[in-house]
Design a protein around this motif. Structure first.
Motif, PDB file in Angstrom:
ATOM      1  N   GLY A   1      -4.534  13.467  -2.766  1.00 61.68           N
ATOM      2  CA  GLY A   1      -4.690  14.901  -2.965  1.00 61.68           C
ATOM      3  C   GLY A   1      -3.527  15.667  -2.351  1.00 61.68           C
ATOM      4  O   GLY A   1      -2.371  15.255  -2.460  1.00 61.68           O
ATOM      5  N   ASP A   2      -3.827  16.746  -1.680  1.00 60.70           N
ATOM      6  CA  ASP A   2      -2.782  17.611  -1.115  1.00 60.70           C
ATOM      7  C   ASP A   2      -2.245  17.043   0.194  1.00 60.70           C
ATOM      8  O   ASP A   2      -2.952  16.374   0.960  1.00 60.70           O
ATOM      9  CB  ASP A   2      -3.338  19.012  -0.864  1.00 60.70           C
ATOM     10  CG  ASP A   2      -3.747  19.704  -2.151  1.00 60.70           C
ATOM     11  OD1 ASP A   2      -3.108  19.421  -3.182  1.00 60.70           O
ATOM     12  OD2 ASP A   2      -4.704  20.506  -2.124  1.00 60.70           O
ATOM     13  N   GLN A   3      -0.967  17.363   0.462  1.00 62.83           N
ATOM     14  CA  GLN A   3      -0.366  17.050   1.755  1.00 62.83           C
ATOM     15  C   GLN A   3      -0.293  18.350   2.557  1.00 62.83           C
ATOM     16  O   GLN A   3       0.166  19.372   2.052  1.00 62.83           O
ATOM     17  CB  GLN A   3       1.025  16.452   1.579  1.00 62.83           C
ATOM     18  CG  GLN A   3       1.596  15.899   2.881  1.00 62.83           C
ATOM     19  CD  GLN A   3       2.696  14.876   2.631  1.00 62.83           C
ATOM     20  OE1 GLN A   3       3.242  14.804   1.531  1.00 62.83           O
ATOM     21  NE2 GLN A   3       3.019  14.066   3.631  1.00 62.83           N
ATOM     22  N   HIS A   4      -0.763  18.311   3.791  1.00 60.55           N
ATOM     23  CA  HIS A   4      -0.902  19.519   4.600  1.00 60.55           C
ATOM     24  C   HIS A   4       0.281  19.705   5.542  1.00 60.55           C
ATOM     25  O   HIS A   4       1.074  18.779   5.792  1.00 60.55           O
ATOM     26  CB  HIS A   4      -2.219  19.456   5.382  1.00 60.55           C
ATOM     27  CG  HIS A   4      -3.417  19.192   4.515  1.00 60.55           C
ATOM     28  ND1 HIS A   4      -3.912  20.119   3.644  1.00 60.55           N
ATOM     29  CD2 HIS A   4      -4.184  18.074   4.366  1.00 60.55           C
ATOM     30  CE1 HIS A   4      -4.963  19.613   2.996  1.00 60.55           C
ATOM     31  NE2 HIS A   4      -5.139  18.360   3.414  1.00 60.55           N
TER      32      HIS A   4
ATOM     33  N   ILE B   1     -13.706  10.843   1.023  1.00 60.10           N
ATOM     34  CA  ILE B   1     -12.645  11.843   0.921  1.00 60.10           C
ATOM     35  C   ILE B   1     -12.343  12.344   2.332  1.00 60.10           C
ATOM     36  O   ILE B   1     -13.197  12.988   2.963  1.00 60.10           O
ATOM     37  CB  ILE B   1     -13.057  13.015   0.014  1.00 60.10           C
ATOM     38  CG1 ILE B   1     -13.479  12.516  -1.374  1.00 60.10           C
ATOM     39  CG2 ILE B   1     -11.911  14.026  -0.115  1.00 60.10           C
ATOM     40  CD1 ILE B   1     -14.005  13.596  -2.282  1.00 60.10           C
ATOM     41  N   VAL B   2     -11.163  12.030   2.822  1.00 58.76           N
ATOM     42  CA  VAL B   2     -10.781  12.435   4.182  1.00 58.76           C
ATOM     43  C   VAL B   2      -9.301  12.796   4.202  1.00 58.76           C
ATOM     44  O   VAL B   2      -8.554  12.473   3.273  1.00 58.76           O
ATOM     45  CB  VAL B   2     -11.031  11.300   5.212  1.00 58.76           C
ATOM     46  CG1 VAL B   2     -12.504  10.977   5.331  1.00 58.76           C
ATOM     47  CG2 VAL B   2     -10.235  10.053   4.840  1.00 58.76           C
ATOM     48  N   SER B   3      -8.891  13.450   5.280  1.00 64.98           N
ATOM     49  CA  SER B   3      -7.477  13.708   5.536  1.00 64.98           C
ATOM     50  C   SER B   3      -7.022  12.770   6.640  1.00 64.98           C
ATOM     51  O   SER B   3      -7.679  12.655   7.684  1.00 64.98           O
ATOM     52  CB  SER B   3      -7.260  15.163   5.955  1.00 64.98           C
ATOM     53  OG  SER B   3      -7.517  16.034   4.872  1.00 64.98           O
TER      54      SER B   3
ATOM     55  N   SER C   1      -0.858  15.650   7.611  1.00 65.11           N
ATOM     56  CA  SER C   1      -1.993  14.873   7.115  1.00 65.11           C
ATOM     57  C   SER C   1      -2.035  14.885   5.591  1.00 65.11           C
ATOM     58  O   SER C   1      -1.451  15.749   4.935  1.00 65.11           O
ATOM     59  CB  SER C   1      -3.304  15.413   7.681  1.00 65.11           C
ATOM     60  OG  SER C   1      -3.531  16.743   7.232  1.00 65.11           O
ATOM     61  N   LEU C   2      -2.750  13.916   5.045  1.00 67.81           N
ATOM     62  CA  LEU C   2      -2.794  13.703   3.607  1.00 67.81           C
ATOM     63  C   LEU C   2      -4.247  13.542   3.186  1.00 67.81           C
ATOM     64  O   LEU C   2      -5.004  12.772   3.786  1.00 67.81           O
ATOM     65  CB  LEU C   2      -2.002  12.434   3.265  1.00 67.81           C
ATOM     66  CG  LEU C   2      -1.913  12.005   1.810  1.00 67.81           C
ATOM     67  CD1 LEU C   2      -1.005  12.950   1.048  1.00 67.81           C
ATOM     68  CD2 LEU C   2      -1.366  10.577   1.727  1.00 67.81           C
ATOM     69  N   THR C   3      -4.659  14.303   2.153  1.00 67.28           N
ATOM     70  CA  THR C   3      -6.019  14.142   1.625  1.00 67.28           C
ATOM     71  C   THR C   3      -6.072  12.917   0.719  1.00 67.28           C
ATOM     72  O   THR C   3      -5.276  12.790  -0.212  1.00 67.28           O
ATOM     73  CB  THR C   3      -6.459  15.388   0.839  1.00 67.28           C
ATOM     74  OG1 THR C   3      -6.439  16.524   1.703  1.00 67.28           O
ATOM     75  CG2 THR C   3      -7.858  15.211   0.283  1.00 67.28           C
ATOM     76  N   VAL C   4      -7.005  12.029   1.032  1.00 64.04           N
ATOM     77  CA  VAL C   4      -7.132  10.770   0.290  1.00 64.04           C
ATOM     78  C   VAL C   4      -8.547  10.660  -0.265  1.00 64.04           C
ATOM     79  O   VAL C   4      -9.525  10.926   0.435  1.00 64.04           O
ATOM     80  CB  VAL C   4      -6.842   9.564   1.211  1.00 64.04           C
ATOM     81  CG1 VAL C   4      -6.959   8.261   0.416  1.00 64.04           C
ATOM     82  CG2 VAL C   4      -5.469   9.683   1.837  1.00 64.04           C
ATOM     83  N   ARG C   5      -8.618  10.274  -1.529  1.00 67.52           N
ATOM     84  CA  ARG C   5      -9.917  10.003  -2.158  1.00 67.52           C
ATOM     85  C   ARG C   5      -9.959   8.518  -2.496  1.00 67.52           C
ATOM     86  O   ARG C   5      -9.152   8.039  -3.305  1.00 67.52           O
ATOM     87  CB  ARG C   5     -10.083  10.849  -3.416  1.00 67.52           C
ATOM     88  CG  ARG C   5     -11.353  10.537  -4.191  1.00 67.52           C
ATOM     89  CD  ARG C   5     -11.558  11.498  -5.328  1.00 67.52           C
ATOM     90  NE  ARG C   5     -11.938  12.822  -4.830  1.00 67.52           N
ATOM     91  CZ  ARG C   5     -12.147  13.873  -5.610  1.00 67.52           C
ATOM     92  NH1 ARG C   5     -11.997  13.763  -6.924  1.00 67.52           N
ATOM     93  NH2 ARG C   5     -12.490  15.022  -5.096  1.00 67.52           N
TER      94      ARG C   5
END
Length: 667
Positions: A608-611, A528-530, A615-619
């Motif tokens: 996940g969420d877009q900041h 799980i990273v952005s 950046s974009l949270t990806v799982r």
């Protein structure tokens, strides 16, 4: 279709339900009277009323489907759960994507199984058939009353709205077009097994022939329930974006409990058919299996639970279903308590025998069912009594359910190797030596490859190989391969009954599922990273590089596709695009995972969420052998289908025995 014709079809559908109720009342009384009086004309009324009632229910279901296809928003149910821009497939699946429509599907399948017995039950004794149809009529009457009084799908809106509110976006998926019908064919299919059990208790006659008659219906329901649970698991896995395949959700458990009890019933019926033993136990299992199906209906449709599956929230509906639950479960158990002392126990057998192995199987399956039952209902009872809310999830089942499965799975390959009445455990173990060696090799190989960080996982892999190799071992042993000339072995192989292959397929399928569960649960990797465009992440040896996002629009939603390039060892392999969708009518968003399969393993990517910084949270997950979970279920269902095709199930009892029964019925 004009507004007036739409008006007519909805009302005709409602009237068809009323007529179906009237016929179910006839079906539930007249053939019972005829069986008691030995009047063939009255007993035939059961067959006719069942078949015509099925046609009326089918017409009513078809009328509701037409209303959905034509977006007739003057029908409140269509307005609440459809939209004119929705694809045709999801308009049709929207019929059962709500409480009222799902109960229509429930009654349709209930009447279908009754009609199948009416049409193809010619090998049954006439009195038993009449009583089976009567009991099925009792169940149909209760649920038709429930629909007409609390859940009428044909209620009108005046004036008719111009557009519908759309179906819950989560339910707008191909999996949900397939999952509920399959699940209900299993769930509700056990109703006919219940009817056979109640009819046998009313008649006071339970024997090996009864077990043979009831087994194909049990098999049919079990096959559909197996496929329905597997489809529901896979749908939740890819659609909900959480990356899991089973959550021990109470609604999942509501379908799993009848499956466990139904599996026990299948094995118990074998003992009853072959040896005339376990009569009382088999009848009780038939009652309990459908009782658990009714319990599942209560949990999902009463508003007790809150989930994507639980459509009803009206307390009146819950009370009505609870009354049905009490009536049929309480009534059938009272009937069982009255008749059971009169039933003969049947043949005796040694603890070490095929009967003993099947009874051992039953005890562990019933204990596992009780564990799931306790874990599902305890939080609900506690909340009702104390207002305290607790959650019972995977940790509870890991320390209660899993330990019950291990001794059961260890014993599975021994059952077919033991003789009826009295077996030789040492000889069976010797015949299974090949399977034991393969299981140990698999265990050691897993330890060498994966290490000892998870010491129980190699045992699980070895257990799965034990089941698969044990199933193959049975076919090899019965064929005489390696012990006899090739021509003789081939003759023995082709001459084996289909049930032998069915058993092997089902047990091997169970082993495949066990391997999938152990490998995925233990050895999956999660990252799980952005990331920003151009940046990468790694999981399971694969590198995912985020490229960009592009918008895409369909008739009933718009989505943002997030494009990634997947590479391994510096070589680009493919592109994937997880997405986020927005359904404007419902004002709801969904997450669409991207899944790529590499042999039997999968790469699973969810957004996940877009900041604000772009950046974009990806799982991202790498799930080794995850497809084994569902492939195993398909193998089990194929095994059940092969067994169902066995000629013995098509001809029923032998003709001389059938003629004798007819003479006894006339006496």
């Amino acid at each position: 279709m004009s507004w007036m014709s739409g008006f007519s079809i909805a009302e005709l559908g409602h009237y068809a339900l009323v007529l179906a109720l009237a016929l179910s009342l006839i079906q539930s009384t007249v053939p019972l009277w005829g069986a008691s009086a030995r009047d063939n004309r009255l007993m035939r009324v059961g067959t006719v009323s069942t078949l015509i009632g099925f046609l009326y229910v089918t017409f009513a279901f078809g009328a509701l489907t037409v209303a959905y296809i034509n977006s007739d928003f003057s029908v409140a149910n269509v307005w609440e759960n459809s939209h004119s821009a929705k694809p045709l497939l999801f308009k049709i699946s929207g019929v059962w994507g709500n409480h009222e429509g799902s109960m229509m599907l429930w009654v349709l399948i209930l009447s279908l199984f009754g009609a199948l017995v009416a049409a193809f039950g010619g090998n049954l004794p006439v009195t038993l058939k009449a009583r089976v149809l009567a009991v099925q009529g009792w169940v149909a009457t209760a649920f038709l009353l429930f629909i007409l009084t609390t859940s009428n799908p044909f209620l009108r809106l005046t004036p008719a709205p111009g557009e519908g509110r759309d179906l819950n976006p989560i339910l707008q998926d191909v999996g949900l077009a397939i999952h509920p019908p399959l699940l209900y064919l299993g769930y509700v299919g056990f109703s006919i097994v219940f009817s056979f059990a109640a009819a046998a208790l009313i008649e006071g006659r339970v024997d090996a022939a009864w077990a043979r008659w009831v087994r194909p219906w049990t098999l049919m329901a079990w096959i559909f329930l197996t496929l329905g649970i597997a489809m529901g698991s896979y749908w939740a896995y890819y659609e909900l974006g959480w990356g899991g395949w089973w959550f021990w959700d109470p609604v999942e458990n509501a379908s799993f409990m009848p499956w466990l009890a139904g599996t026990a019933l299948l094995h118990s019926a074998i003992v009853m058919e072959k040896r005339g033993a376990l009569k009382i136990w088999t009848i009780l299992l038939a009652i309990l299996t459908f009782s658990l199906s009714l319990l599942g209906t209560f949990l999902v449709r009463s508003g007790v639970l809150t989930s994507v599956h639980a459509f009803a929230t009206d307390p009146t509906r819950g009370v009505f279903i609870l009354a049905i639950l009490v009536l049929f479960i309480g009534g059938s158990l009272a009937l069982f308590a009255w008749r059971a002392p009169e039933l003969k126990q049947g043949g005796l057998f040694a603890p070490i025998s095929r009967e003993g192995a099947l009874l051992y199987n039953n005890l562990f399956l019933v204990a596992a069912t009780a564990t799931v039952f306790a874990g599902t209902l305890y939080p609900l009872v506690l909340e009702a009594l104390t207002k305290d809310k607790i959650s019972v999830g995977a940790p509870f089942y890991n320390i209660t359910f899993a330990p019950l499965m291990v001794p059961l799975l260890l014993a599975v390959p021994f059952g077919p190797m033991l003789a009826w009445k009295r077996g030789d455990l040492a000889a069976a173990a010797q015949r299974l030596l090949f399977a034991m060696v393969l299981a140990v090799v698999a265990l050691v190989a897993t330890l060498i490859i994966e290490g000892v960080q998870h010491p129980l996982a190699p045992l699980g892999i070895g257990l799965g190989i034990w089941l698969i190799a044990g199933a193959a071992n049975e076919i090899i042993d019965r064929s005489g391969i390696g012990r006899m000339p090739l021509k003789t072995s081939w003759a023995r192989f082709t001459g084996m009954p289909r049930t032998a292959f069915a058993t092997a397929l089902a047990h091997a399928g169970l082993g495949v599922t066990v391997i999938g569960i152990v490998a995925t649960t233990t050895y999956q990797t999660e990252t799980i990273v952005s990331v920003k465009p151009g940046e990468s992440l790694e999981t399971g040896g694969y590198t995912l590089t985020y490229q960009d996002s592009v918008p895409h629009t369909e008739n009933n939603y718009r989505e943002e596709l997030y494009r990634f390039v997947v590479s391994r060892d510096g070589e680009a392999l493919l592109a994937i695009a997880p997405a986020k969708r927005f359904y404007s009518t419902r004002q709801m968003s969904t997450t669409e995972a991207a899944i790529k399969t590499f042999w039997f393993s999968q790469l699973y990517v969810s957004i996940g969420d877009q900041h604000d910084d772009g950046s974009l949270t990806v799982r991202a997950y790498y799930k080794p052998l995850v497809t084994f979970i569902w492939l195993g279920a398909v193998l089990m269902a194929i095994g059940g289908t092969v067994s169902l095709s066995d000629r013995r199930f098509r001809i029923g009892v032998a003709k001389p025995a059938r003629a004798k029964r007819l003479q006894e019925a006339k006496a």
